[in-house]
Design a protein around this motif. Structure first.
Motif, PDB file in Angstrom:
ATOM      1  N   GLY A 454     -15.799  31.896  75.246  1.00 59.71           N
ATOM      2  CA  GLY A 454     -16.189  30.600  74.705  1.00 59.71           C
ATOM      3  C   GLY A 454     -17.676  30.595  74.448  1.00 59.71           C
ATOM      4  O   GLY A 454     -18.313  31.656  74.434  1.00 59.71           O
ATOM      5  N   ASP A 455     -18.268  29.399  74.288  1.00 57.54           N
ATOM      6  CA  ASP A 455     -19.702  29.431  73.981  1.00 57.54           C
ATOM      7  C   ASP A 455     -20.525  28.604  74.962  1.00 57.54           C
ATOM      8  O   ASP A 455     -21.678  28.316  74.716  1.00 57.54           O
ATOM      9  CB  ASP A 455     -19.946  29.008  72.520  1.00 57.54           C
ATOM     10  N   GLN A 456     -19.921  28.213  76.087  1.00 54.83           N
ATOM     11  CA  GLN A 456     -20.743  27.498  77.068  1.00 54.83           C
ATOM     12  C   GLN A 456     -21.505  28.478  77.958  1.00 54.83           C
ATOM     13  O   GLN A 456     -21.162  29.655  78.018  1.00 54.83           O
ATOM     14  CB  GLN A 456     -19.903  26.509  77.901  1.00 54.83           C
ATOM     15  N   LYS A 457     -22.527  27.941  78.645  1.00 46.10           N
ATOM     16  CA  LYS A 457     -23.358  28.784  79.529  1.00 46.10           C
ATOM     17  C   LYS A 457     -22.489  29.439  80.606  1.00 46.10           C
ATOM     18  O   LYS A 457     -21.575  28.835  81.144  1.00 46.10           O
ATOM     19  CB  LYS A 457     -24.411  27.915  80.210  1.00 46.10           C
ATOM     20  N   VAL A 458     -22.837  30.685  80.905  1.00 44.56           N
ATOM     21  CA  VAL A 458     -22.078  31.452  81.904  1.00 44.56           C
ATOM     22  C   VAL A 458     -22.990  31.710  83.107  1.00 44.56           C
ATOM     23  O   VAL A 458     -24.150  32.093  82.946  1.00 44.56           O
ATOM     24  CB  VAL A 458     -21.594  32.787  81.283  1.00 44.56           C
ATOM     25  N   LYS A 459     -22.465  31.479  84.293  1.00 44.83           N
ATOM     26  CA  LYS A 459     -23.234  31.806  85.510  1.00 44.83           C
ATOM     27  C   LYS A 459     -23.048  33.294  85.800  1.00 44.83           C
ATOM     28  O   LYS A 459     -21.920  33.803  85.720  1.00 44.83           O
ATOM     29  CB  LYS A 459     -22.707  31.012  86.704  1.00 44.83           C
ATOM     30  N   VAL A 460     -24.144  33.950  86.150  1.00 44.32           N
ATOM     31  CA  VAL A 460     -24.098  35.398  86.376  1.00 44.32           C
ATOM     32  C   VAL A 460     -24.551  35.701  87.806  1.00 44.32           C
ATOM     33  O   VAL A 460     -25.598  35.224  88.245  1.00 44.32           O
ATOM     34  CB  VAL A 460     -25.048  36.122  85.388  1.00 44.32           C
ATOM     35  N   PRO A 488     -23.631  33.030  75.859  1.00 39.73           N
ATOM     36  CA  PRO A 488     -22.869  33.863  74.912  1.00 39.73           C
ATOM     37  C   PRO A 488     -22.977  33.370  73.486  1.00 39.73           C
ATOM     38  O   PRO A 488     -22.714  34.133  72.544  1.00 39.73           O
ATOM     39  CB  PRO A 488     -21.425  33.764  75.422  1.00 39.73           C
ATOM     40  N   ALA A 489     -23.397  32.091  73.284  1.00 39.43           N
ATOM     41  CA  ALA A 489     -23.536  31.580  71.909  1.00 39.43           C
ATOM     42  C   ALA A 489     -24.670  32.312  71.206  1.00 39.43           C
ATOM     43  O   ALA A 489     -24.671  32.463  69.993  1.00 39.43           O
ATOM     44  CB  ALA A 489     -23.793  30.086  71.938  1.00 39.43           C
ATOM     45  N   ARG A 490     -25.662  32.793  71.972  1.00 41.50           N
ATOM     46  CA  ARG A 490     -26.808  33.489  71.361  1.00 41.50           C
ATOM     47  C   ARG A 490     -26.538  34.965  71.182  1.00 41.50           C
ATOM     48  O   ARG A 490     -27.057  35.599  70.277  1.00 41.50           O
ATOM     49  CB  ARG A 490     -28.055  33.276  72.231  1.00 41.50           C
ATOM     50  N   ASP A 491     -25.737  35.555  72.075  1.00 39.94           N
ATOM     51  CA  ASP A 491     -25.440  36.987  71.981  1.00 39.94           C
ATOM     52  C   ASP A 491     -24.099  37.222  72.667  1.00 39.94           C
ATOM     53  O   ASP A 491     -23.969  36.994  73.874  1.00 39.94           O
ATOM     54  CB  ASP A 491     -26.546  37.790  72.692  1.00 39.94           C
ATOM     55  N   ALA A 492     -23.122  37.661  71.906  1.00 41.35           N
ATOM     56  CA  ALA A 492     -21.759  37.816  72.462  1.00 41.35           C
ATOM     57  C   ALA A 492     -21.591  39.121  73.230  1.00 41.35           C
ATOM     58  O   ALA A 492     -20.487  39.443  73.663  1.00 41.35           O
ATOM     59  CB  ALA A 492     -20.733  37.720  71.352  1.00 41.35           C
ATOM     60  N   MET A 503     -20.540  39.360  88.542  1.00 39.45           N
ATOM     61  CA  MET A 503     -19.499  38.346  88.404  1.00 39.45           C
ATOM     62  C   MET A 503     -19.973  37.317  87.391  1.00 39.45           C
ATOM     63  O   MET A 503     -21.096  36.808  87.484  1.00 39.45           O
ATOM     64  CB  MET A 503     -19.180  37.684  89.741  1.00 39.45           C
ATOM     65  N   LEU A 504     -19.129  37.064  86.382  1.00 35.85           N
ATOM     66  CA  LEU A 504     -19.425  36.059  85.358  1.00 35.85           C
ATOM     67  C   LEU A 504     -18.496  34.881  85.604  1.00 35.85           C
ATOM     68  O   LEU A 504     -17.300  35.071  85.857  1.00 35.85           O
ATOM     69  CB  LEU A 504     -19.162  36.629  83.957  1.00 35.85           C
ATOM     70  N   ARG A 505     -19.052  33.652  85.521  1.00 36.99           N
ATOM     71  CA  ARG A 505     -18.216  32.469  85.784  1.00 36.99           C
ATOM     72  C   ARG A 505     -18.487  31.393  84.748  1.00 36.99           C
ATOM     73  O   ARG A 505     -19.644  31.102  84.433  1.00 36.99           O
ATOM     74  CB  ARG A 505     -18.512  31.890  87.164  1.00 36.99           C
ATOM     75  N   TRP A 506     -17.438  30.822  84.209  1.00 35.67           N
ATOM     76  CA  TRP A 506     -17.589  29.699  83.289  1.00 35.67           C
ATOM     77  C   TRP A 506     -16.390  28.779  83.423  1.00 35.67           C
ATOM     78  O   TRP A 506     -15.331  29.174  83.930  1.00 35.67           O
ATOM     79  CB  TRP A 506     -17.764  30.191  81.849  1.00 35.67           C
ATOM     80  N   LYS A 507     -16.591  27.546  82.967  1.00 36.15           N
ATOM     81  CA  LYS A 507     -15.510  26.558  83.039  1.00 36.15           C
ATOM     82  C   LYS A 507     -14.747  26.643  81.734  1.00 36.15           C
ATOM     83  O   LYS A 507     -15.328  26.527  80.654  1.00 36.15           O
ATOM     84  CB  LYS A 507     -16.145  25.184  83.247  1.00 36.15           C
ATOM     85  N   SER A 508     -13.415  26.873  81.835  1.00 36.10           N
ATOM     86  CA  SER A 508     -12.654  27.004  80.590  1.00 36.10           C
ATOM     87  C   SER A 508     -12.435  25.618  79.990  1.00 36.10           C
ATOM     88  O   SER A 508     -12.321  24.621  80.693  1.00 36.10           O
ATOM     89  CB  SER A 508     -11.317  27.699  80.831  1.00 36.10           C
ATOM     90  N   SER A 509     -12.391  25.584  78.639  1.00 32.73           N
ATOM     91  CA  SER A 509     -12.287  24.266  77.996  1.00 32.73           C
ATOM     92  C   SER A 509     -10.819  23.883  77.882  1.00 32.73           C
ATOM     93  O   SER A 509      -9.922  24.677  77.992  1.00 32.73           O
ATOM     94  CB  SER A 509     -12.954  24.314  76.642  1.00 32.73           C
TER      95      SER A 509
END
Ligand code: AHR
Length: 509
Positions: A454-460, A488-492, A503-509
């Protein structure tokens, strides 16, 4: 997980809505054995001169505090090999009256100052559930039944009353009971053949379930892919004629225990070794099904699962059990433990419980000194998984080049792929997606195309260090946890640093 070998840019695609298995949080369980400094000087340290470190029960407060964020669901006790000569009644009642005994597994004297009631009190303090292992060596069925009655009895019976007399009116409701430990091992007091073990285990299981149908029984398997595992499953899972026991007592065996320790001085052998456990789980799961098929067991309400109740990095020649097995873990070992945990998440369908062996001082992520605690390198992946990798395992597609050198055991690459990146992914009940990526390469950072983010901020969360041999010692902790963000919106693409766990963490939409 699907993996393809690819020589182009690596890619990881996560499918958060494609749930593959529900994760039993019991896969993050612990293990406390009467061995070395695990109990005495580890979780229980009443004579420590630094009184502020110890609570009124003699428990180490810093250990309990460190374990809190991990929310460890279950602790196995009192062994391990220790169980084979342990008589639980030596460890109850007034401490001054308890007999000291020779301890044959590790060559010590057991004071019995810490026993069942102390362990139950510690479990309460640690907000966790007990899992007890029965003495299949010098113990008897009578003794085993008495222990279950002491812990769980609610009626006006001798051992339930003994618990009440010892100051514990309420039953402990211990659910998990193991039918012995490593009974196949030549180091075991009263080592058994598979035939002798299976015959005994069935009779004990029947009696224990008649006494208390609420207990879950764990059969003593070996490494998962062995004749012992086949034989014991086939003969104990649900032998003919036992259906009369009543549905609430079936299946007779709830879990099948397997053990494996991995280690190598060679980094790549070290970090790929846990993949042997993955294959062992797959084979053992097939053996469970084979026992169901061959024994013509009708659809069970609950298919037995695997209890991986001893796993970790351990080299006994490096850290001998008789000397307390105090492994000093490296960054390479932290990567190996992260691969171990990825394996348990990927195999969540088959694994009902897993216990890192062990939880304090003995081959452990956590060490105590007289004045405090040290989190070893392997603590950090264990903490991250306990906190975040829960809910469901989700599908992942990985394209990546593979490591092609030697492995330990050498059959690993004959039966498993060994990509440079080892990956697992989960989604929790609140919709948080967590992906753990181990880059085992010692020289190459891996720029990786990430899909499904997705394109929201990811916690690393990153765990790495100066080199694979970095360690954590008092006053010099070289491996820790760093937190950052990735957009990830700036660089996939994301760069997984060489020799690291991310560990990468994000909230799924
Ligand atoms: O965890 C240390 C020992 O390793 C356990 O007591 C035994 O079960 C295994 O061999």
């Amino acid at each position: 997980m699907t993996t393809v070998t690819s020589s182009s840019t690596p890619s990881i695609t996560v499918f958060p809505s494609h749930k593959v298995a529900s994760i039993n949080r019991n896969i993050y369980s612990g293990f406390t054995e009467h061995m070395g400094r695990c109990i005495y000087g580890g979780i229980y340290d009443p004579t420590n001169p630094n009184k502020e470190l110890v609570d009124s029960h003699g428990f180490r407060k810093d250990v309990l505090e460190a374990l809190k964020p991990l929310d460890v669901p279950v602790f196995r006790y009192p062994g391990g090999n220790f169980c084979a000569t342990y008589h639980w009644q030596d460890g109850i009642g007034p401490v001054k009256d308890r007999p000291a005994r020779p301890e044959l597994a590790w060559g010590n004297v057991e004071s019995n100052h810490f026993g069942t009631d102390e362990f139950m009190e510690w479990c309460k303090a640690a907000n966790t559930e007990p899992y007890l292992c029965l003495n299949f060596g010098t113990g008897t069925l009578d003794e085993a039944m008495a222990w279950v009655e002491y812990c769980n009895g609610t009626k006006d019976t001798y051992y339930a009353n003994l618990r009440r007399k010892n100051g514990h009116p309420e039953p402990y409701n211990v659910q998990y009971w193991a039918l012995g430990n490593e009974m196949w091992g030549p180091w075991q007091i009263e080592q058994m053949t598979q035939e002798a073990y299976a015959a005994r285990a069935v009779q004990w299981a029947k009696a224990l379930k008649l006494l208390d149908p609420s207990v879950q029984l764990i059969l003593c398997g070996k490494e998962g892919a062995t004749t012992w595992d086949y034989y014991t499953l086939k003969h104990c899972l649900q032998p003919a004629g036992l259906s009369d026991l009543g549905e609430e007592r079936l299946p007779l065996i709830d879990m099948h225990s397997i053990h494996l320790y991995t280690a190598s001085e060679d980094h790549y052998e070290n970090v790929t070794a846990p993949l042997a456990a993955e294959r062992s789980i797959e084979v053992c799961s097939g053996l469970i099904d084979l026992a169901i098929v061959e024994n013509k067991i009708p659809a069970l309400q609950k298919r037995p699962t695997i209890c991986f109740d001893e796993w970790n990095v351990w080299s006994p020649p490096r850290a001998p059990g008789s000397k307390g097995a105090e492994e000093l873990y490296t960054l390479s070992d932290a990567l190996a433990v992260a691969v171990w945990l990825n394996v348990l998440v990927r195999k969540a369908r088959d694994v009902g419980m897993a216990c890192i062996a062990q939880s304090v001082n003995v081959i452990s992520p956590l060490m105590t000194t007289e004045t405090g605690i040290i989190r070893q390198t392997i603590w950090w992946p264990y903490e991250l998984f306990c906190r975040f990798m829960k809910g469901h395992t989700v599908a992942v597609h990985l394209a990546c080049e593979s490591y092609t050198g030697s492995t330990k055991p050498d059959w690993v690459r004959a039966v498993k792929e060994t990509p440079w990146l080892d990956v697992s992914a989960t989604v929790d009940d609140d919709g948080w997606v967590s992906v753990c990526v181990v880059n085992m390469h010692l020289e190459s950072d891996m720029r990786t195309v990430m899909g499904g983010v997705g394109d929201q901020k990811v916690k690393v969360y990153t765990i790495t260090g100066s080199d694979a041999n970095a360690t954590n010692m008092a006053g010099k902790e070289e491996v820790g946890l760093k937190e950052s963000d990735w957009d990830p919106a700036r660089d996939a693409t994301f760069v997984f640093p060489k020799c690291s766990i991310t560990m990468l963490r994000w909230k799924s939409s």
